[in-house]
Design a protein around this motif. Structure first.
Motif, PDB file in Angstrom:
ATOM      1  N   TRP A  88       0.719  -1.202  -0.208  1.00  0.00           N
ATOM      2  CA  TRP A  88      -0.117  -0.091   0.020  1.00  0.00           C
ATOM      3  C   TRP A  88       1.052   1.372   0.415  1.00  0.00           C
ATOM      4  N   MET A  89       1.889   1.246   0.538  1.00  0.00           N
ATOM      5  CA  MET A  89       2.767   2.215   1.212  1.00  0.00           C
ATOM      6  C   MET A  89       3.339   2.668  -0.475  1.00  0.00           C
ATOM      7  N   ALA A  90       4.450   1.953  -0.952  1.00  0.00           N
ATOM      8  CA  ALA A  90       4.611   1.846  -2.177  1.00  0.00           C
ATOM      9  C   ALA A  90       4.038   1.852  -2.986  1.00  0.00           C
ATOM     10  N   HIS A  91       3.045   1.730  -3.170  1.00  0.00           N
ATOM     11  CA  HIS A  91       1.245   2.125  -4.379  1.00  0.00           C
ATOM     12  C   HIS A  91       0.982   4.076  -4.331  1.00  0.00           C
ATOM     13  N   GLU A 132      11.690   5.017  -8.478  1.00  0.00           N
ATOM     14  CA  GLU A 132      11.140   3.407  -8.459  1.00  0.00           C
ATOM     15  C   GLU A 132      10.708   2.888  -7.034  1.00  0.00           C
ATOM     16  N   VAL A 133      10.072   2.458  -6.072  1.00  0.00           N
ATOM     17  CA  VAL A 133       9.848   2.641  -4.757  1.00  0.00           C
ATOM     18  C   VAL A 133       9.433   0.874  -4.852  1.00  0.00           C
ATOM     19  N   SER A 134       9.800   0.214  -3.920  1.00  0.00           N
ATOM     20  CA  SER A 134       9.561  -1.207  -4.296  1.00  0.00           C
ATOM     21  C   SER A 134       8.908  -1.301  -2.559  1.00  0.00           C
ATOM     22  N   THR A 190       3.207   6.226  -2.384  1.00  0.00           N
ATOM     23  CA  THR A 190       4.567   6.681  -2.788  1.00  0.00           C
ATOM     24  C   THR A 190       3.947   6.604  -4.639  1.00  0.00           C
ATOM     25  N   ARG A 191       3.989   5.832  -5.610  1.00  0.00           N
ATOM     26  CA  ARG A 191       4.355   5.991  -7.093  1.00  0.00           C
ATOM     27  C   ARG A 191       3.189   6.125  -6.609  1.00  0.00           C
ATOM     28  N   PHE A 192       2.403   7.089  -6.851  1.00  0.00           N
ATOM     29  CA  PHE A 192       0.745   8.260  -6.742  1.00  0.00           C
ATOM     30  C   PHE A 192       1.312   9.468  -6.806  1.00  0.00           C
ATOM     31  N   LYS A 193       1.654   9.697  -5.618  1.00  0.00           N
ATOM     32  CA  LYS A 193       2.182  10.562  -5.185  1.00  0.00           C
ATOM     33  C   LYS A 193       3.472  11.714  -5.476  1.00  0.00           C
ATOM     34  N   VAL A 194       4.605  10.820  -5.506  1.00  0.00           N
ATOM     35  CA  VAL A 194       6.127  11.040  -5.929  1.00  0.00           C
ATOM     36  C   VAL A 194       5.790  11.287  -7.547  1.00  0.00           C
ATOM     37  N   LYS A 195       6.586  12.231  -7.662  1.00  0.00           N
ATOM     38  CA  LYS A 195       6.770  12.736  -9.058  1.00  0.00           C
ATOM     39  C   LYS A 195       7.732  11.568 -10.165  1.00  0.00           C
ATOM     40  N   GLU A 196       7.298  11.586 -11.453  1.00  0.00           N
ATOM     41  CA  GLU A 196       8.124  10.520 -11.949  1.00  0.00           C
ATOM     42  C   GLU A 196       9.626  10.438 -12.139  1.00  0.00           C
ATOM     43  N   GLY A 197      10.033   9.321 -12.504  1.00  0.00           N
ATOM     44  CA  GLY A 197      11.402   8.353 -12.827  1.00  0.00           C
ATOM     45  C   GLY A 197      11.843   7.291 -10.826  1.00  0.00           C
TER      46      GLY A 197
END
Length: 72
Positions: free
Chosen positions: A26-29, A40-42, A31-38
């Motif tokens: 959930w946190m990875a999803h 990569e969060v696992s 973070t990918r949604f809120k943080v800018k492009e480029g």
């Protein structure tokens, strides 16, 4: 035998581990949604008790080639 096959495929039945995996995903999803492009969060970044799987050189090279091709 059936439970052994299930555990090898799906992992441990321990509720704490499952909960940690759920929050990590959930946190990875999020973070990918809120943080800018480029970025990569696992999900493993948010799971302190989980051991990262060991990858071979060939797998790492294949992933690097795929990443390079997707950036072109």
């Amino acid at each position: 035998m059936l439970w052994k096959a299930y555990r090898e495929r799906r992992g441990s039945l321990f509720v704490g581990r499952r909960l940690e995996q759920c929050f990590g995903n959930w946190m990875a999803h999020y973070t990918r949604f809120k943080v800018k492009e480029g970025t990569e969060v696992s999900a493993l970044s948010f799971m302190p008790h989980e051991v990262e799987p060991v990858t071979s050189f060939e797998e790492e090279r294949r992933l690097a080639i795929q990443k390079k091709q997707s950036n072109i």
